[in-house]
Design a protein around this motif. Structure first.
Motif, PDB file in Angstrom:
ATOM      1  N   GLY A  63      -0.650  10.100  -3.217  1.00  0.00           N
ATOM      2  CA  GLY A  63       0.551  10.255  -2.395  1.00  0.00           C
ATOM      3  C   GLY A  63       0.238  10.187  -0.911  1.00  0.00           C
ATOM      4  O   GLY A  63       0.908   9.482  -0.149  1.00  0.00           O
ATOM      5  N   VAL A 116       5.976   9.271  -0.921  1.00  0.00           N
ATOM      6  CA  VAL A 116       6.882  10.416  -0.756  1.00  0.00           C
ATOM      7  C   VAL A 116       7.363  10.917  -2.116  1.00  0.00           C
ATOM      8  O   VAL A 116       7.469  12.129  -2.346  1.00  0.00           O
ATOM      9  N   LEU A 119       4.563  12.983  -3.658  1.00  0.00           N
ATOM     10  CA  LEU A 119       4.427  14.275  -2.970  1.00  0.00           C
ATOM     11  C   LEU A 119       5.605  15.192  -3.267  1.00  0.00           C
ATOM     12  O   LEU A 119       5.462  16.415  -3.295  1.00  0.00           O
ATOM     13  N   GLY A 120       6.784  14.610  -3.501  1.00  0.00           N
ATOM     14  CA  GLY A 120       7.967  15.419  -3.751  1.00  0.00           C
ATOM     15  C   GLY A 120       8.123  15.862  -5.186  1.00  0.00           C
ATOM     16  O   GLY A 120       8.680  16.927  -5.460  1.00  0.00           O
ATOM     17  N   ALA A 129       6.520  16.441   0.697  1.00  0.00           N
ATOM     18  CA  ALA A 129       7.218  15.172   0.892  1.00  0.00           C
ATOM     19  C   ALA A 129       7.860  15.109   2.271  1.00  0.00           C
ATOM     20  O   ALA A 129       7.791  14.073   2.964  1.00  0.00           O
TER      21      ALA A 129
END
Length: 302
Positions: A63, A116, A119-120, A129
Motif C-alpha cells: 500500500g 489507498v 491502506l483503508g 488511507a
C-alpha cells in the motif's frame, strides 16, 4: 521462418523490458522502497506489535509503495518540462517520451487508488488511507509546483516525506497518538540536511531549471550552511523523545544522540568549508543516520 520468429520474440521481449524499466523509473523504485521501510518501521514500533505477521507487513509495504510510486509519477509528469533542462534528469521516461503524459497519469491514478484501498481496507480504521491521500496531494500538488516559487518548498515537502512512519503506526494502532508523532518528527527534521546537502551539490542544475531548493536566495552561502547546521542539530534533542515516551531504552538513546552529534559535525564542516565535498559528506551522513537510528530503535524495542 524459425529465425524470423526468434528475432521477433527477442524484439518483443526487449521492448517489454524497456517499457518495464520506464515504469520503474517513473515510480522512482529505490526511493519508494526506502519510504516503505520507514512505514514498516513505524508499524513495528507501535506498542501493540510484539511479533511478525508477514501478510500484514506485505500489505502495508504494498500500500505504501503504490501511494509513493503514484506521487513520484505525478511529480515527473508535472516537472517533465523542467527535468529536460537538468543534466541528472534528462533521461527520465517523461522527458525522452518513453511514456506519454496521459499514460503516466492513468498509471499514477491506478496506483494511488490501489494503494489507498489497501491502506483503508486492511488495517485499523481509515487513518492510514487518509494519511496516504494527504501525503500524495501535498507532495504532487503543493511541494512540486512550489519548488519553482520558494525555498519553503522543502519545508512543505518535509510533511509528506515524514508521513510513512506515522502511517505505519496508525496501521498498527488505528490512532495518531504521541508515539507516532515522535517517529514523524525524527524523519521530518532529518529531511532538511538530507535535501539541502543534495541541493548544495546540484545547485547549478536546479538553478538552471528554476528550482529554489536551498534556504534563502543566496545559494551556497554561509547563511545557507548555518541554516543547515541549525536544522541538523535539532535532531539531537528530538532523539530524546522516543526515550522520554517510553518507546526505547538507554541504548537507543545513546546511539541516536551520538548519531545526531556526528551528523551535526558533518553540517559544521559544510559551514566551515562551504564546498561540494563537505556537502557530499553530509549527504552520505544522512544515508547512514536514518537506518542506524531506526534499526537501533527496533532492536532496542524487541
Amino acid at each position: 521462418m524459425q529465425s524470423n520468429r526468434t528475432t521477433y520474440t527477442l524484439l518483443v521481449r526487449e521492448q517489454l523490458l524497456t517499457r518495464v524499466r520506464a515504469y520503474v523509473q517513473l515510480m522512482k523504485f529505490r526511493l519508494s522502497s526506502l519510504v516503505v521501510f520507514s512505514a514498516v518501521f513505524g508499524y513495528f514500533m507501535a506498542p501493540n506489535i510484539t511479533g511478525f505477521d508477514p501478510v500484514t507487513v506485505v500489505l502495508l509495504a504494498l500500500g505504501g509503495f503504490l501511494v509513493t510510486g503514484a506521487s513520484n509519477a505525478l511529480n515527473q509528469v508535472i516537472e517533465a518540462e523542467y527535468d529536460a533542462q537538468m543534466s541528472r534528469t534528462q533521461k527520465r521516461p517523461m522527458v525522452i517520451g518513453a511514456i506519454s503524459p496521459t499514460e503516466a497519469v492513468v498509471f499514477a491514478l491506478i496506483m494511488a487508488a490501489a494503494g489507498v484501498a489497501i491502506l483503508g481496507a486492511c488495517f485499523s480504521g481509515i487513518i492510514p488511507a487518509l494519511l496516504g491521500i494527504i501525503a500524495l496531494l501535498l507532495y504532487a500538488f503543493v511541494y512540486t509546483p512550489l519548488k519553482r516559487v520558494s525555498s519553503l518548498a522543502v519545508l512543505v515537502g518535509a510533511f509528506p516525506g515524514a508521513m510513512p512512519p506515522l502511517i505505519g503506526w496508525a496501521a498498527a494502532t488505528g490512532s495518531l497518538d504521541w508515539g507516532g508523532w515522535v517517529l514523524f518528527l525524527i524523519l521530518f527534521f532529518w529531511q532538511f540536511p538530507h535535501f539541502w546537502a543534495i541541493a548544495w551539490i546540484l545547485d547549478d542544475d536546479y538553478t538552471k531549471a528554476g528550482f529554489k531548493m536551498l534556504p534563502g536566495a543566496g545559494g551556497r552561502t554561509p547563511h545557507t550552511a548555518s541554516t543547515v547546521l541549525i536544522y541538523t542539530f535539532l535532531l539531537v534533542p528530538v532523539s530524546y523523545l522516543p526515550f522520554q515516551a517510553g518507546m526505547v531504552g538507554g541504548v537507543s538513546l545513546i546511539v541516536t544522540i551520538l548519531s545526531g552529534l556526528a551528523f551535526t559535525g558533518a553540517a559544521w564542516m559544510l559551514l566551515r568549508n562551504l564546498d561540494k565535498k563537505a556537502a557530499s559528506r553530509l549527504m552520505f551522513g544522512s544515508f547512514i543516520y536514518l537506518p542506524v537510528v531506526q534499526i537501533t530503535m527496533l532492536i532496542d524495542k524487541f
